[in-house]
Design a protein around this motif. Structure first.
Motif, short mmCIF file in Angstrom:
data_model
loop_
_atom_site.label_atom_id
_atom_site.label_comp_id
_atom_site.label_asym_id
_atom_site.label_seq_id
_atom_site.Cartn_x
_atom_site.Cartn_y
_atom_site.Cartn_z
N ARG A 1 75.10 46.54 23.99
CA ARG A 1 76.04 46.16 25.04
C ARG A 1 75.68 46.84 26.36
O ARG A 1 75.69 46.22 27.40
CB ARG A 1 77.46 46.55 24.65
CG ARG A 1 78.01 45.74 23.50
CD ARG A 1 79.17 46.43 22.81
NE ARG A 1 79.33 45.86 21.49
CZ ARG A 1 80.29 44.98 21.18
NH1 ARG A 1 81.18 44.63 22.06
NH2 ARG A 1 80.36 44.47 19.98
N ASP B 1 73.10 45.95 28.86
CA ASP B 1 71.93 45.82 28.01
C ASP B 1 71.71 44.34 27.64
O ASP B 1 72.53 43.48 27.95
CB ASP B 1 72.12 46.69 26.76
CG ASP B 1 70.81 47.00 26.06
OD1 ASP B 1 69.75 46.51 26.50
OD2 ASP B 1 70.84 47.75 25.06
N GLY C 1 72.08 42.59 25.03
CA GLY C 1 73.06 41.85 24.22
C GLY C 1 74.01 41.01 25.06
O GLY C 1 74.44 39.94 24.64
N VAL C 2 74.31 41.51 26.25
CA VAL C 2 75.24 40.82 27.13
C VAL C 2 74.67 39.46 27.56
O VAL C 2 75.36 38.43 27.55
CB VAL C 2 75.52 41.70 28.36
CG1 VAL C 2 76.35 40.98 29.40
CG2 VAL C 2 76.21 42.99 27.91
N TYR C 3 73.38 39.47 27.87
CA TYR C 3 72.74 38.24 28.32
C TYR C 3 72.37 37.34 27.14
O TYR C 3 72.34 36.12 27.27
CB TYR C 3 71.53 38.58 29.20
CG TYR C 3 72.01 39.18 30.51
CD1 TYR C 3 72.36 38.35 31.56
CD2 TYR C 3 72.21 40.54 30.65
CE1 TYR C 3 72.85 38.88 32.75
CE2 TYR C 3 72.71 41.08 31.83
CZ TYR C 3 73.02 40.25 32.88
OH TYR C 3 73.52 40.77 34.05
N MET C 4 72.13 37.96 26.00
CA MET C 4 71.96 37.19 24.77
C MET C 4 73.24 36.40 24.49
O MET C 4 73.20 35.20 24.22
CB MET C 4 71.67 38.15 23.61
CG MET C 4 71.68 37.50 22.24
SD MET C 4 71.82 38.73 20.91
CE MET C 4 73.60 38.85 20.75
N LYS C 5 74.40 37.07 24.61
CA LYS C 5 75.69 36.41 24.38
C LYS C 5 75.91 35.29 25.39
O LYS C 5 76.44 34.23 25.06
CB LYS C 5 76.84 37.42 24.48
CG LYS C 5 76.99 38.28 23.27
CD LYS C 5 77.65 37.52 22.13
CE LYS C 5 77.56 38.31 20.84
NZ LYS C 5 77.99 37.54 19.67
N ALA C 6 75.52 35.52 26.63
CA ALA C 6 75.69 34.51 27.67
C ALA C 6 74.90 33.24 27.31
O ALA C 6 75.43 32.12 27.39
CB ALA C 6 75.24 35.05 29.03
#
Lengths: 259, 306
Positions: free
Chosen positions: B193, B204, B206-211
């Motif tokens: 995160r 990190d 993960g934030v853009y992976m989630k997006a």
């Protein structure tokens, strides 16, 4: 369906329902006039992240719609109301055009984050700024959570992915203020003195307009203009109260069957 | 008096996890937030005591003298031959593994490239195996890690901690590649995160992976912590079983939770991205909490010498 009270209010979506880009849906100015002669309150409700009320009003005037500024309720208005209610100072990640709808709201030393559609603000530095504020307890307010939208040069990311990323980073849930949220529809009615079960909503987005309104206790009429695609009506359960070719037919139905 | 009681409690609390150390043959260390805080001009600042703690872990193997300049390859051979194994397991993707290790050496750490398990080399192996041609959304300094791969006409997206490369334009390009694929494959180098740099917390990968997951309605494949496969490959490199290894990290979910899922024991250090609320995490409970790496190594070394 349970016995309904008499119809007292009509909510109308703008883009895709009264007009598609810069052309009016044929016959809709006339239809609006007919509706105004009936004893109903009318509000125009829209999810906008880029256009201020004034921008919207200007376009509607050019298209010869008879609409007053205080009849328009947008997701930006909803965000503004929420900020005033919570008495917070937002970091505004919104398009520059939308800023005028937040005029008068203090933004110094922010303790809230508002996310609209603002590609120029969705850089790493700004996202980090928003993230740190939320981690320190600032509420995250999303104008809406659309995944993507269509631009002249192709598909482009909407605010939804960025809101989702910030939610994940901070382990919080954003307060979404636009359609299809129930609070949006209820707030749009405030000032009319009408209740959801006395209201019908007309729009071209099956999920956000019709589904959202019906979840709030209203009737929903889906029009086959704007972004409507065949079989859109199957996307929601219960199905739309009614499906019409376009806005004028929806008005005719209201005048003949709901009053 | 109160201080004494508090100290007493701390010792007893320490003892709890330390008692369980019998059978430990390997120590796995997270790097960022445990050895050093990244960012700033020199590329980071060592966390006090951590350089010595790494040395101490090596010494405990009876490997070699730390006096002056021990030949690195000899030292490595000696560690290999010793009892207690040491491995570094990182989700660092802002530089190639080689450059990253060189930076750590500059900061004073005794560490070798082949002691480090990192996501990019692992992803490269997977991409080759599956004939995938990646569109890269990564830090400029990580790009050389993928030099050997065909990147024309991409059929997947690889996302790493791209930092300033996480612009709207770059994210949109990755989105368009994915949404245009019949079978969209998103490979994420970690799912963290945020992490701590010298000037504060940073978002990190993960934030853009989630997006991207949300935008395209896909589920990313994670290469890096907390993926089980990633820990398993690090354990294989160490040649120890999960129950013989202890992980030390600052990320309650990705280091501690991930290692425990894999059957290892795990300690959380109160450095790096650590926040006090981590100790009340609803899903993950570390086997122990220590103030820093130096304290963890002190306790482990003392316990093993008993």
């Amino acid at each position: 369906m349970a016995a309904r009270r008499v119809l007292k209010a009509v909510l109308v979506d703008l883009s895709g329902t009264l007009h598609v880009e810069d052309s009016a849906v044929p016959g809709s100015q006339e239809a609006l006039k007919r509706l105004r002669n009936a004893p109903v309150a009318i509000r125009f409700v829209t999810n906008t992240t880029k256009e201020s009320k004034r921008d919207l009003l200007e376009r509607l005037k050019t298209l010869e719609f008879d609409i007053a500024e205080d009849e328009i309720f947008t997701s930006l208005t909803a965000a503004r109301n929420l900020l005033e209610q919570k008495q917070v100072r937002p970091l505004l990640l919104v398009d520059d055009n939308a800023l005028q709808d937040f005029r008068g709201i203090p933004t110094n030393d922010p303790n809230a984050v508002v996310v609209g559609l603002a590609p120029e603000h969705f850089n790493y530095r700004m996202m980090n700024k928003a993230f740190r504020l939320i981690l320190d307890g600032a509420p995250l307010i999303a104008i809406h959570k659309a995944r993507y939208y269509k631009r002249k040069d192709g598909l482009a990311l909407g605010p939804g992915p960025f809101v989702t990323g910030l939610e994940y980073a901070t382990d919080t849930k954003a307060t979404v203020v636009g359609k299809p949220e129930t609070t949006f529809f209820l707030e749009a009615l405030s000032g009319t003195g009408c209740k959801p079960e006395e209201t019908v909503m007309i729009g071209d987005d099956c999920r956000d307009d019709v589904g959202g309104a019906q979840n709030a206790g209203m009737l929903g009429i889906l029009v086959k203009t704007g972004k409507y695609r065949a079989a859109d009506e199957d996307k929601i359960n219960p199905a739309p109260y009614l499906i019409c070719e376009s806005f004028p037919q929806a008005v005719d139905h209201i005048l003949h069957h709901l009053l | 008096m109160h201080q004494l009681q508090a100290a007493g409690r701390a010792v007893r609390a320490m003892a709890e996890w330390a008692k369980q150390l019998a059978g430990i043959k390997g120590v796995m260390l997270d790097i960022s937030g445990v050895l050093y805080d990244s960012g700033g001009e020199g590329g980071g600042v060592p966390i006090p005591g951590s350089i010595e703690a790494v040395e101490k872990t090596r010494l405990n193997c009876g490997c070699y003298s730390t006096h002056a300049h021990v030949d690195m390859s000899t030292a490595f051979a000696m560690i290999k031959a010793s009892g207690l194994k040491l491995r570094f397991c990182t989700n660092e993707t802002q530089a190639t593994r080689g450059k990253f290790v060189a930076k750590l050496q500059r900061l004073g750490f005794n560490i070798l490239v082949n002691e480090v398990t990192a996501p990019a080399p692992a992803a490269c192996r997977i991409l080759k195996e599956r004939n995938l041609r990646p569109h890269l959304l990564v830090h400029d300094d990580l790009v050389p890690e993928f030099d050997q791969l065909d990147k024309a006409n991409p059929n997947c997206v690889v996302i790493g901690d791209a930092a300033d490369n996480f612009s709207y334009k770059n994210l949109n390009e990755a989105f368009r590649v994915l949404i245009g694929l019949e079978n969209p494959i998103l490979i994420s180098l970690g799912r963290g995160r945020y992490y701590k740099e010298t000037d504060g917390l940073k978002l990190d990968v993960g934030v853009y992976m989630k997006a991207l997951e949300y935008a395209c309605d896909v589920q990313a494949e994670v290469v890096g912590k907390p993926a089980k496969m990633f820990f398993q490959s690090a354990l294989a490199e160490m040649e120890v079983e999960p129950q013989q290894a202890i992980m030390i990290g600052d990320d309650i979910v990705n280091d501690v939770g991930g290692a425990q899922q894999c059957g290892m024991r795990a300690l959380q250090v109160r450095t790096g991205k650590y926040r006090p609320c981590d100790e009340q995490h609803p899903e993950v409970k570390a086997d122990g909490y220590v103030n820093n790496l130096a304290e963890a190594v002190d306790i482990i070394v003392k316990q093993l010498h008993k």
